[in-house]
Design a protein around this motif. Structure first.
Motif: not given
Length: 73
Positions: A34-39
């Motif tokens: 999730f965090s990789a996608k958001a970044i």
């Protein structure tokens, strides 16, 4: 590697655990995804905004209109 503590409602936590399980991954890995996608989305938007500041506004709107027309077909 850092440790992050977040607070979630119990039902949301349970649903996220079920999602991770359904994907065959851990809750930790799910949040990494999730965090990789958001970044990545943030970085793409930042690059887009920087380019938009340097670009031709009328031409940009024309290209977006063309994309809309192509997408509707």
């Amino acid at each position: 590697m850092s440790t992050l503590t977040i607070r979630l409602p119990n039902d949301q936590h349970e649903r996220l655990k079920a999602l991770a399980s359904a994907r065959g991954t851990s809750l930790n890995k799910l949040f990494e995804e999730f965090s990789a996608k958001a970044i990545a989305e943030f970085d793409a938007e930042t690059r887009f905004r920087l380019r938009a500041e340097r670009g031709n506004k009328a031409r940009g709107l024309e290209l977006l209109d063309q994309l809309d027309r192509d997408h509707q077909r």
